[in-house]
Each structure stands twice: as structure tokens, then as C-alpha cells.
Design an enzyme around this catalytic site. Structure first.
Site, PDB file in Angstrom:
ATOM      1  N   ASP A 134      -7.968  -3.467   4.066  1.00  0.00           N
ATOM      2  CA  ASP A 134      -7.520  -3.249   2.682  1.00  0.00           C
ATOM      3  C   ASP A 134      -7.400  -1.741   2.471  1.00  0.00           C
ATOM      4  O   ASP A 134      -7.894  -0.955   3.294  1.00  0.00           O
ATOM      5  CB  ASP A 134      -8.552  -3.838   1.701  1.00  0.00           C
ATOM      6  CG  ASP A 134      -8.205  -3.556   0.238  1.00  0.00           C
ATOM      7  OD1 ASP A 134      -7.018  -3.687  -0.140  1.00  0.00           O
ATOM      8  OD2 ASP A 134      -9.111  -3.190  -0.537  1.00  0.00           O
ATOM      9  N   SER A 135      -6.788  -1.344   1.370  1.00  0.00           N
ATOM     10  CA  SER A 135      -6.730   0.081   1.022  1.00  0.00           C
ATOM     11  C   SER A 135      -8.131   0.646   0.800  1.00  0.00           C
ATOM     12  O   SER A 135      -8.306   1.854   0.763  1.00  0.00           O
ATOM     13  CB  SER A 135      -5.921   0.262  -0.262  1.00  0.00           C
ATOM     14  OG  SER A 135      -6.587  -0.371  -1.337  1.00  0.00           O
ATOM     15  N   GLY A 182      -1.514   1.674  -4.538  1.00  0.00           N
ATOM     16  CA  GLY A 182      -0.575   1.312  -5.615  1.00  0.00           C
ATOM     17  C   GLY A 182       0.516   2.346  -5.887  1.00  0.00           C
ATOM     18  O   GLY A 182       1.696   2.021  -5.919  1.00  0.00           O
ATOM     19  N   CYS A 207      -4.987  -7.131   1.017  1.00  0.00           N
ATOM     20  CA  CYS A 207      -4.488  -6.187   0.013  1.00  0.00           C
ATOM     21  C   CYS A 207      -3.113  -6.672  -0.430  1.00  0.00           C
ATOM     22  O   CYS A 207      -2.211  -6.815   0.399  1.00  0.00           O
ATOM     23  CB  CYS A 207      -4.387  -4.805   0.646  1.00  0.00           C
ATOM     24  SG  CYS A 207      -3.689  -3.538  -0.423  1.00  0.00           S
ATOM     25  N   GLU A 237     -13.697   1.752  -6.251  1.00  0.00           N
ATOM     26  CA  GLU A 237     -13.935   2.586  -5.063  1.00  0.00           C
ATOM     27  C   GLU A 237     -15.142   3.512  -5.253  1.00  0.00           C
ATOM     28  O   GLU A 237     -15.796   3.877  -4.295  1.00  0.00           O
ATOM     29  CB  GLU A 237     -12.693   3.418  -4.720  1.00  0.00           C
ATOM     30  CG  GLU A 237     -11.573   2.600  -4.085  1.00  0.00           C
ATOM     31  CD  GLU A 237     -11.940   2.044  -2.709  1.00  0.00           C
ATOM     32  OE1 GLU A 237     -12.462   2.801  -1.883  1.00  0.00           O
ATOM     33  OE2 GLU A 237     -11.704   0.844  -2.481  1.00  0.00           O
ATOM     34  N   CYS A 244      -4.900  -8.107  -7.499  1.00  0.00           N
ATOM     35  CA  CYS A 244      -5.330  -7.023  -6.612  1.00  0.00           C
ATOM     36  C   CYS A 244      -6.725  -7.413  -6.139  1.00  0.00           C
ATOM     37  O   CYS A 244      -7.546  -7.889  -6.948  1.00  0.00           O
ATOM     38  CB  CYS A 244      -5.376  -5.716  -7.405  1.00  0.00           C
ATOM     39  SG  CYS A 244      -6.265  -4.380  -6.582  1.00  0.00           S
ATOM     40  N   HIS A 304      -9.270  -5.778  -5.412  1.00  0.00           N
ATOM     41  CA  HIS A 304     -10.408  -5.062  -6.004  1.00  0.00           C
ATOM     42  C   HIS A 304     -10.898  -5.750  -7.287  1.00  0.00           C
ATOM     43  O   HIS A 304     -12.058  -5.613  -7.654  1.00  0.00           O
ATOM     44  CB  HIS A 304     -10.011  -3.623  -6.364  1.00  0.00           C
ATOM     45  CG  HIS A 304      -9.964  -2.680  -5.200  1.00  0.00           C
ATOM     46  ND1 HIS A 304      -8.987  -2.735  -4.240  1.00  0.00           N
ATOM     47  CD2 HIS A 304     -10.778  -1.642  -4.844  1.00  0.00           C
ATOM     48  CE1 HIS A 304      -9.196  -1.759  -3.343  1.00  0.00           C
ATOM     49  NE2 HIS A 304     -10.269  -1.090  -3.687  1.00  0.00           N
TER      50      HIS A 304
HETATM   51  N1  DGL Z   1      -6.864  -4.076  -3.023  1.00  0.00           N
HETATM   52  C1  DGL Z   1      -5.522  -3.581  -3.147  1.00  0.00           C
HETATM   53  C2  DGL Z   1      -4.571  -4.701  -3.594  1.00  0.00           C
HETATM   54  O1  DGL Z   1      -4.915  -5.858  -3.518  1.00  0.00           O
HETATM   55  C3  DGL Z   1      -5.538  -2.376  -3.995  1.00  0.00           C
HETATM   56  C4  DGL Z   1      -4.282  -1.614  -3.910  1.00  0.00           C
HETATM   57  C5  DGL Z   1      -4.441  -0.159  -4.167  1.00  0.00           C
HETATM   58  O2  DGL Z   1      -5.169   0.489  -3.407  1.00  0.00           O
HETATM   59  O3  DGL Z   1      -3.811   0.328  -5.104  1.00  0.00           O
HETATM   60  O4  DGL Z   1      -3.459  -4.460  -3.996  1.00  0.00           O
END
Ligand code: DGL
Length: 267
Positions: free
Chosen positions: A10-11, A43, A73, A151, A183, A185
């Protein structure tokens, strides 16, 4: 092959909300997780940047010998899942905002979608609306700032609540009875989201559905592990490993765990 691990990225730490479901549904599998926290949020990044990061993370995991990949993600899925599927022959399971289940859940046909700006601008999201959105009203909003809060381990401050109020109040005013958490997160913000919506919206995410699709791919491909006992989970980050250890231990649960710096990471 069957005893090789499953790679998940994931990011940042958001994909842990998906990893939890993978652990529940595939408890014997070994799991490798990479949080690209040095580059979160994805994003606002361009599709080309997100593709480059996704390729680098997938290459790292493939180099670790994974038998399948989970793109945990939504934003990386929208920009890079097709590219990853072209490049790698192994099973790749990716995200999709829960528009379809939301359409099945809504009583009054008004649905809120909270996702990153990257996801909302993507062709994948447009295609989802085209496919499932006829006859319902979708109110989509970018959850700007929320990924950054998660985060840094801020799951319930006044700032998080104020952001959620700003994004969700217009949806509530327009009568939305269902909210897509688009998302990975955002499931970590569920308690505050539930407080803000006060039972007026059903909250839907796709973590369990993704884990279930992964389980089916393992079974149909004959690559599920035959090992018994709880598999191991290992964690890497492109961000600060000491900070990540504290945050990932908290979000994953089960006591302090070690997070390894991602090799070649710029941080
Ligand atoms: N967890 C990521 C998602 O599902 C976050 C994206 C991001 O880092 O902006 O989109």
C-alpha cells in the site's frame, strides 16, 4: 511454491486494514507487507509516479519469492493494477471501491463515496459508476488529509473529526444512507466516522471481499499452503522504520513487531 508467502503493499499503513482480513481468511499463509510511507499519500501523485512506485514495490516482493500479490491500495489499483498484471505472471488481487455492494445496500438510492482524489479522477471509478450507478445518486468526496492523519497515527483527534465532519455532513444533508470507504486507510477511522454519521449511514469497505477473492485464487490455482499453524507476517517500510514499528505494531496488534527498512529506499 505453495509455501511461498503472499505479498501485500500500500502507499502506507492503510493496507493493514486489508491484511487483517487476509490473516483471518488465510491464517496459515506467510504474509509480507510493504508500506510505502515515504511516498504517501499517493492520492495527489500523477498516474506515472504511482505506476513507478507500484512497479518498484511489486518487484521487491516478487524478488522475495511471493506467490501472489495484493494491491491493498485503491489509488495504486486505479493507476497501476493493469500494468502489474502485464508485467507479472503471478495472481494479482486488487481493490475496487465498494460501489456495487453499496448499491445493493442503500435503501433510498443515495450513496456517499469517500476516496482519494486519485481514485475519484480515475477511469476505474468512472467505469464503476457507469456499471453500477444507474438509478442511484452518488455523492463523491476526496478525503483530503485523512491518509496523512492515519500515517502519523492520529486516528481520533479533533482534526480528524473536523475533516470527517466537513466531508460527511454534505452527504448526510443530501440524505445518503450508505458510505463507501474507498481508501484502505479509512477503516482505521471507523470509530470516528461512526460517531460523525451517528448511525445514519451504513459503512462499507472491501477488505473482506478482497481477502475472499485472494482465498479463491489460492484454492482454484492449487497454491494455498498445506502448512498448519499461524503463518508469519513480516513488514517493510520505505519510511522511518522506528516510527513505522510503533505504528504498525499498534494497527496490526499482537505486541511489538519489527519493521525493516525497504532496501534502496530514499529515506
Ligand atoms: N490506502 C490508499 C488507498 O486505498 C491511500 C492512497 C493514498 O496514499 O493517497 O487509496
Amino acid at each position: 511454491m505453495n509455501d511461498s508467502p503472499i505479498g501485500v503493499f500500500d502507499s502506507g499503513v492503510g493496507g493493514l486494514s486489508v491484511l487483517r482480513h487476509v490473516r483471518d481468511q488465510l491464517p496459515h499463509e506467510n504474509l509480507l507487507y510493504v508500506a510505502d510511507s515515504a511516498h504517501a499519500p499517493y492520492g495527489p501523485r500523477s498516474p506515472a509516479e504511482i505506476q513507478a512506485r507500484s512497479l518498484a514495490l511489486a518487484e521487491f516482493l516478487v524478488g522475495q519469492g511471493v506467490k501472489a500479490l495484493v494491491v491493498a491500495c485503491n489509488t495504486a489499483t486505479a493507476s497501476a493494477a493493469a500494468l502489474l498484471r502485464e508485467r507479472f505472471a503471478l495472481p494479482i488481487v486488487a481493490m475496487e471501491p465498494a460501489v456495487k455492494p453499496a448499491v445493493a445496500t442503500t435503501q433510498n438510492g443515495v450513496i456517499g463515496v469517500l476516496a482519494t482524489s486519485g481514485m475519484l479522477k480515475s477511469a476505474q471509478f468512472a467505469a464503476l459508476l457507469e456499471k453500477y450507478g444507474a438509478g442511484v445518486r452518488i455523492i463523491a468526496r476526496a478525503g483530503v488529509g485523512l491518509v496523512e492523519c492515519v500515517e502519523r497515527g492520529d486516528l481520533d483527534s479533533g482534526e480528524v473529526k473536523a475533516l470527517l465532519q466537513e466531508y460527511l455532513t454534505p452527504m448526510l444533508e443530501q440524505g445518503a444512507d450508505t458510505l463507501v470507504l474507498g481508501c484502505t486507510h479509512y477503516p482505521f477511522l471507523r470509530p470516528v466516522i461512526a460517531q460523525v454519521v451517528g448511525g445514519r449511514m451504513a459503512l462499507i469497505d472491501t477488505g473482506a471481499a478482497v481477502a475472499s477473492r485472494l482465498r479463491q485464487r489460492m484454492e482454484s490455482g492449487g497454491i494455498a499452503t498445506t502448512r498448519q499453524g499461524l503463518g508469519e507476517a513480516s513488514f517493510w517500510t520505505s519510511g522511518n522504520a522506528a516510527q513505522a514499528s510503533v505504528l504498525i505494531s499498534r494497527l496490526w496488534g499482537g505486541g511489538p513487531l519489527q519493521v525493516t527498512p525497504l532496501p534502496g529506499s530514499s529515506v
